[in-house]
Design a protein around this motif. Structure first.
Motif, short mmCIF file in Angstrom:
data_model
loop_
_atom_site.label_atom_id
_atom_site.label_comp_id
_atom_site.label_asym_id
_atom_site.label_seq_id
_atom_site.Cartn_x
_atom_site.Cartn_y
_atom_site.Cartn_z
N LEU A 96 0.81 -1.21 0.00
CA LEU A 96 0.00 0.00 0.00
C LEU A 96 0.85 1.26 0.00
O LEU A 96 1.95 1.30 0.57
CB LEU A 96 -0.91 0.01 1.23
N ALA A 97 0.32 2.31 -0.62
CA ALA A 97 0.96 3.63 -0.56
C ALA A 97 0.87 4.15 0.88
O ALA A 97 -0.16 4.02 1.53
CB ALA A 97 0.25 4.59 -1.51
N VAL A 98 1.97 4.71 1.36
CA VAL A 98 2.00 5.33 2.68
C VAL A 98 1.92 6.84 2.48
O VAL A 98 2.82 7.46 1.92
CB VAL A 98 3.30 4.97 3.44
N GLU A 99 0.81 7.42 2.92
CA GLU A 99 0.56 8.85 2.73
C GLU A 99 0.58 9.56 4.07
O GLU A 99 -0.04 9.11 5.03
CB GLU A 99 -0.82 9.05 2.08
N ARG A 100 1.30 10.69 4.13
CA ARG A 100 1.28 11.51 5.35
C ARG A 100 0.00 12.33 5.34
O ARG A 100 -0.30 13.03 4.37
CB ARG A 100 2.50 12.41 5.40
N LYS A 101 -0.76 12.24 6.43
CA LYS A 101 -2.05 12.93 6.48
C LYS A 101 -1.88 14.45 6.50
O LYS A 101 -2.67 15.16 5.88
CB LYS A 101 -2.83 12.47 7.72
N ALA A 102 -0.88 14.94 7.18
CA ALA A 102 -0.72 16.39 7.31
C ALA A 102 -0.36 17.05 5.99
O ALA A 102 -0.92 18.10 5.62
CB ALA A 102 0.33 16.72 8.36
N SER A 103 0.56 16.45 5.23
CA SER A 103 1.04 17.05 3.99
C SER A 103 0.45 16.41 2.74
O SER A 103 0.68 16.90 1.63
CB SER A 103 2.57 16.99 3.93
N ARG A 104 -0.29 15.32 2.90
CA ARG A 104 -0.97 14.63 1.80
C ARG A 104 -0.01 14.16 0.72
O ARG A 104 -0.36 14.11 -0.46
CB ARG A 104 -2.05 15.55 1.17
N ASP A 105 1.21 13.81 1.09
CA ASP A 105 2.18 13.29 0.12
C ASP A 105 2.47 11.83 0.39
O ASP A 105 2.44 11.37 1.53
CB ASP A 105 3.47 14.11 0.15
N VAL A 106 2.75 11.07 -0.66
CA VAL A 106 3.08 9.66 -0.55
C VAL A 106 4.58 9.53 -0.39
O VAL A 106 5.36 10.12 -1.14
CB VAL A 106 2.58 8.88 -1.78
N ILE A 107 5.00 8.72 0.60
CA ILE A 107 6.41 8.64 0.95
C ILE A 107 6.98 7.23 0.80
O ILE A 107 8.15 7.00 1.11
CB ILE A 107 6.64 9.13 2.40
N GLY A 108 6.19 6.28 0.30
CA GLY A 108 6.69 4.93 0.11
C GLY A 108 5.57 3.92 0.18
O GLY A 108 4.41 4.25 -0.06
N TYR A 109 5.92 2.66 0.50
CA TYR A 109 4.91 1.62 0.59
C TYR A 109 5.14 0.76 1.83
O TYR A 109 6.24 0.70 2.38
CB TYR A 109 4.89 0.74 -0.66
N CYS A 110 4.07 0.07 2.23
CA CYS A 110 4.15 -0.89 3.32
C CYS A 110 2.97 -1.85 3.16
O CYS A 110 1.87 -1.42 2.80
CB CYS A 110 4.08 -0.19 4.68
N GLY A 111 3.19 -3.12 3.42
CA GLY A 111 2.09 -4.07 3.30
C GLY A 111 2.55 -5.50 3.43
O GLY A 111 3.63 -5.78 3.95
#
Length: 200
Positions: A96-111
């Protein structure tokens, strides 16, 4: 679980060659996954986020095997990664895409993926984040969310593999409860792959 066919994208990351995706469904329409932590959302990738995947490929450590890095012809391209997001279910139900809620940017994946390295029904935790967000606890936070989902979904044990030289990822795995086993795969060129496991 659905078999993930890689024949349409031969440059695709072969570290999960032949795997079956461990589908994470959390009541999202279409069976897609949405996990939330205090700072992060883990959710399906969007096609326009292929540039983030390309950046992950481009900045991988030179000790990573060549098939997992940008080749001399520039593959995979952003267009190829866009096609992968469209066609490979791993990007909506596995990694899954890892998105920071505060800045709404995707920073990598985890799953989770079923890489076949563990017993049946024991998938593998996988994560990778952009270098610019390292040392901020995001990998640990995302991994804990996935571990929690796996436990609530009835899995009894997870696996994770890590290069012996990748001390940062080894620390993350230790923080989320993975223990290194005696099992190893030695590669004289790229280093030793360590196998870790965690009961749920």
């Amino acid at each position: 679980m659905e078999l993930h066919d890689r024949r349409q994208a031969p440059w695709h990351d072969d570290s999960f060659e032949g795997e079956m995706v461990a589908v994470m469904t959390v009541g999202v329409p279409g069976g897609e996954v949405l996990l939330e932590t205090s700072r992060l959302l883990l959710r399906p990738w969007r096609v326009d986020e292929a540039v983030v995947q390309r950046e992950l490929w481009a900045e991988r450590d030179p000790r990573v095997p060549p098939h997992r890095r940008i080749d001399e012809d520039g593959h995979p391209t952003v267009a190829e990664l866009e096609d992968s997001i469209r066609t490979h279910k791993v990007w909506s139900t596995g990694l899954l895409a890892v998105e920071r809620k505060a800045s709404r940017d995707v920073i990598g994946y985890c799953g989770l993926v079923d890489s076949g390295r563990g017993a049946a029904g024991e998938p593998e935790l996988a994560f990778e984040l952009l270098r610019r967000v390292w040392r901020q606890g995001y990998a640990t936070e995302a991994s804990l969310a996935v571990v929690g989902w796996a436990r609530s979904s009835g899995y009894e044990r997870l696996w994770a593999t890590v290069w012996d030289w990748n001390t940062a990822s080894r620390r993350v795995l230790a923080k989320v409860g993975f223990i290194e086993t005696d099992r190893k795969e030695v590669d004289a060129v790229h280093g030793t792959t360590l196998f870790t496991t965690r009961p749920l």
